[in-house]
Motif scaffolding. Structure first.
Motif, PDB file in Angstrom:
ATOM      1  N   GLU A  43       1.099   6.251  -7.121  1.00  0.00           N
ATOM      2  CA  GLU A  43      -0.188   7.267  -7.394  1.00  0.00           C
ATOM      3  C   GLU A  43       0.231   8.569  -7.407  1.00  0.00           C
ATOM      4  N   ALA A  44       0.772   9.305  -6.350  1.00  0.00           N
ATOM      5  CA  ALA A  44       1.390  10.604  -6.295  1.00  0.00           C
ATOM      6  C   ALA A  44       2.237  11.007  -7.357  1.00  0.00           C
ATOM      7  N   GLU A  79       0.830  -1.264  -0.027  1.00  0.00           N
ATOM      8  CA  GLU A  79       0.191  -0.088   0.032  1.00  0.00           C
ATOM      9  C   GLU A  79       0.853   1.170  -0.088  1.00  0.00           C
ATOM     10  N   VAL A  80       1.901   1.311   0.816  1.00  0.00           N
ATOM     11  CA  VAL A  80       2.827   2.320   0.782  1.00  0.00           C
ATOM     12  C   VAL A  80       3.201   2.767  -0.691  1.00  0.00           C
ATOM     13  N   GLN A  96       2.361   1.868  -3.476  1.00  0.00           N
ATOM     14  CA  GLN A  96       1.125   2.189  -4.203  1.00  0.00           C
ATOM     15  C   GLN A  96       0.626   3.509  -4.256  1.00  0.00           C
ATOM     16  N   ARG A  97       0.398   4.059  -2.791  1.00  0.00           N
ATOM     17  CA  ARG A  97       0.431   5.651  -2.858  1.00  0.00           C
ATOM     18  C   ARG A  97       1.426   6.249  -3.541  1.00  0.00           C
ATOM     19  N   ARG A  98       2.772   5.889  -3.159  1.00  0.00           N
ATOM     20  CA  ARG A  98       3.805   6.665  -3.825  1.00  0.00           C
ATOM     21  C   ARG A  98       3.711   6.903  -5.304  1.00  0.00           C
TER      22      ARG A  98
END
Length: 751
Positions: free
Chosen positions: A689-690, A682-683, A685-687
């Motif tokens: 996405e950003a 998840e970590v 993934q968020r990176r």
């Protein structure tokens, strides 16, 4: 925490007492002393203010409000007997005050005791008088940078002034003795046009209310007339200057209206007053309109018709006492010594005679003691005599009463009010009345009553006000609009003006600096433009006067090519422009080391145009190129990015065209149909996405839209191109997405 500037107010005299007025103001390294008087109830050194408590060499200015002894008589001692002359201090008083001060000090020196009690000599007096600088009302006086004052009329006596002192932007109004009632020859005290931070005001009468001028004049003349009718002599102790002139004007007018009194003489027993009458006639223009208009008609109000000045030969007091009824104005007003004291001792045993005290009497003086009407009185020679003379008190003192003082304090609107020149009881009552008055006020008003030698420290909010002038003041901003201009600071005052007005108002000129920087480059001009557009969004094309084509970054920095290996930057220097130029320079210097530039220059391209991004605005550009550019953008952040493209008919849910990022043991999948990012981490993934979001926003200004392919469109493009490259039809796209401006990757083409 930074030190807060503090105003120190120290009373060396007149702190909870009347007499020897001396107020020391200290702020930001400046020292100002207001008034230097003696105490009328004492003599010699004991009558002086507490002069030993101050290093007089540090004093920048001494301001004298008026010529009365309790405000000015110690000045000569201070200038000639202390270290005042060792510093750079100056002495200021009004023109009429200086003219009358000379005669007052001559009389004071004559009346003072000889020997050890003498405070100064005639030579000291002459030296001091030459040191005094006379000033006019409303004249702005600059003592030193950051220290100015302006005198305003105070009423009270001829030439009396209150001082509005400005020390480093802090305003203090020191009233001295003042009157808010216009009398027969003086105007009332003025209200300064600006609001001071501190008001130092007299409190002589505390909360007393005095009767109106017309009522007390009528009572005074009626009392004088009744004493004469009973065959008595009238004694009016008065200072030689000030109230005496007011009383003479009243009596002269009353005698004119009553012919039966024309045979009764009025004597003015003061050689000092006779000398000073010329000064009064000289400064007619400082008096009220009634006096000025009479003088303009050649009717000099100070040429009295029924009053004569007495030459005072030896034994004149007994001669008058034995003569018919008369009226005598004699100095001094406190009756310590002199003509007023001698006449009183001669007339006291006769009940037909009358004594009228017409001014404020300081505690400890004979004039104050006699108001209690004692049965006996001790003469100067030590003899006891009966007191049968009638004693009356009608105040013609030109001090404010409570109503006048309270009204003036209201109009001034100072944050701090310091009460001085008042006896402790009267002052405490006035403080209580003012405190109660401002208890529920929206403005926070603080009342102070310092004692002698008690230092009062006052702090203030550090607010700075700039005055807009010139062009900026022509059209004041509306609705709290921001006003911008040049802020000029001088002597703690601030001025805001338009740069175009700088020369007119400040005598200064303005100029602008053009900065130019030449850079050696090893990459092409178009690649540099591409990087600039990636950073700033839009780069404009412009042409100089000689036809030179250049790029304009942010409307500030001009960039052009000097040669194949040189680039030139030029801009008008300013704080903001220099920052833009610095960032442009840093970007250009790093172009040849950029990962995108490395990819661009390390592969053979199959395009039929010279530069891989020369066709960036071509609407027919294949979606495969756009995908590869997005892949390269992500690869610049995450290193390992692979393009997963299923064959025709093989596309299934979750297995469509995608970019796959591998980082350590985790993988991230970016679906090219939906741009949805999925990953077990998840970590990470968020990176991703950003970064993807930044990529799409950054690319927006460099192309029209990001086109999303399907498996069929990919296969179709591969067949049409015949080179194994895939493309996505232009008709299938998501208008909410934007394309990436990154270099082509030949390996991805073959995937």
């Amino acid at each position: 925490m930074a030190d807060v500037p503090t105003l120190s107010v120290t009373m060396l005299g007149a702190g909870q007492e009347v007499g020897r007025s001396c107020c020391v103001l200290q702020y930001r390294g400046k020292t100002v002393v207001c008034d230097t008087g003696v105490h009328p109830a004492y003599s010699g050194i004991a009558s002086l203010p507490f002069v030993d408590e101050l290093d007089w060499s540090t004093v920048d200015a001494v301001l004298i409000t008026h010529f009365h002894l309790d405000h000015a008589a110690a000045l000569i001692y201070i200038t000639e007997k202390t270290n005042f002359r060792d510093g750079k201090g100056k002495v200021y008083m009004s023109h009429p005050t200086k003219a009358l001060y000379k005669f007052m000090m001559q009389d004071f020196l004559r009346m003072s005791s000889s020997g050890s009690d003498a405070l100064f000599s005639p030579i000291d007096m002459a030296m001091c008088l030459s040191f005094i600088t006379p000033v006019s009302a409303h004249q702005l006086i600059t003592i030193s940078p950051g220290l100015t004052f302006t005198p305003y009329h105070a009423g009270h006596v001829l030439g009396a002034c209150m001082f509005l002192i400005d020390i480093a932007g802090l305003r203090i109004l020191y009233t001295g003795d003042y009157s808010r009632e216009e009398d027969r020859h003086l105007i009332k005290a003025e209200l300064p046009p600006v609001r001071p931070d501190v008001l130092i005001v007299e409190s002589t009468y505390g909360v007393q209310s005095l009767e109106g001028r017309e009522d007390k004049e009528a009572r005074f003349t009626s009392l004088v007339h009744s004493i004469i009718r009973r065959g008595g002599h009238v004694l009016l102790p008065s200072f030689a200057l000030g109230r005496a002139q007011e009383l003479l004007l009243i009596l002269d007018e009353y005698w004119k209206k009553h012919p039966d009194l024309h045979t009764v003489p009025i004597y003015y027993a003061s050689s000092l007053a006779r000398k000073c009458m010329a000064v009064y006639q000289t400064y007619i223009h400082t008096m009220n309109s009634n006096i000025r208009s009479r003088f303009a008609k050649r009717d000099n109000p100070f040429v009295f018709k029924h009053i004569s000045s007495m030459s005072q030969p030896k034994g004149w007091e007994k001669k008058i006492a034995e003569g018919p009824p008369c009226v005598v104005l004699a100095s001094p007003g406190f009756m310590q010594v002199g003509a007023s004291r001698e006449l009183f001792e001669l007339w006291a045993p006769d009940s037909r005679n009358g004594l009228i005290i017409t001014g404020y009497s300081v505690e400890g003086t004979p004039a104050r003691d006699i108001l209690t009407e004692p049965e006996d009185f001790v003469t100067l020679k030590g003899n006891t005599i009966p007191r049968k003379i009638s004693v009356d008190y009608i105040s013609f003192s030109a001090h404010v009463d409570y109503s006048q003082n309270a009204e003036f304090i209201d109009l001034v609107k100072a944050q701090h009010i310091v009460l001085v020149h008042g006896e402790a009881t009267a002052m405490s009552r006035l403080r209580a009345a003012l405190t109660a008055k401002y208890k529920d006020s929206d403005d926070e008003v603080k009342i102070h009553t310092p004692r002698n030698l008690e230092t009062l420290n006052l702090t203030f909010r550090s607010e700075r006000v700039a005055k807009a002038i010139g062009t900026l003041a022509d059209q004041p901003p509306q609705n709290n609009a921001v006003l911008s201009g040049l802020l000029i600071s001088k002597d703690y005052s601030y001025t805001l003006l338009d740069p175009r007005d700088l020369s007119d108002f400040a005598g200064l000129s303005t100029c602008s600096f053009t900065q130019r920087q030449t850079i050696a480059v090893t990459v092409g001009y178009e690649l540099i433009r591409w990087h600039l557009e990636g950073m700033y969004g839009t780069v404009d094309d412009a042409y100089g006067p000689n036809g030179l084509r250049y790029l304009r970054v942010m409307g500030v920095v001009n960039v052009w090519q000097n040669s194949d290996t040189e680039l030139c930057l030029e801009w008008q220097s300013s704080a903001s422009n220099d920052m833009i130029a610095d960032s442009t320079l840093a970007l250009i210097v790093g172009v040849d080391k950029s990962p995108a530039s490395v990819k661009l220059t390390s592969h053979t391209h199959t395009h039929d145009h010279a530069h891989p991004h020369a066709d960036i605005d071509d609407p027919k550009l294949g979606s495969k190129v756009r995908i590869e550019r997005l892949a390269n953008f992500l690869e610049a952040h995450f290193s390992d990015v692979e393009l997963h493209m299923p064959g025709a008919g093989e596309e299934e849910e979750g297995d469509g065209p995608a970019l796959v990022i591998a980082l350590d043991e985790a993988t991230v999948r970016v679906d090219l149909l939906t741009l949805v990012v999925t990953s077990s981490d998840e970590v990470l993934q968020r990176r991703v996405e950003a970064v993807l979001n930044i990529a799409l926003k950054t690319i927006t200004s460099l192309n029209d839209s990001f086109l999303v392919p399907t498996a069929e469109s990919i296969e179709k493009e591969r067949l049409e191109n015949g080179s194994g490259a895939t493309a996505v039809p232009e008709s299938q796209h998501d208008t909410a997405k934007t394309s990436s401006e990154v270099a082509l990757d030949q390996d991805v083409k073959d995937a």
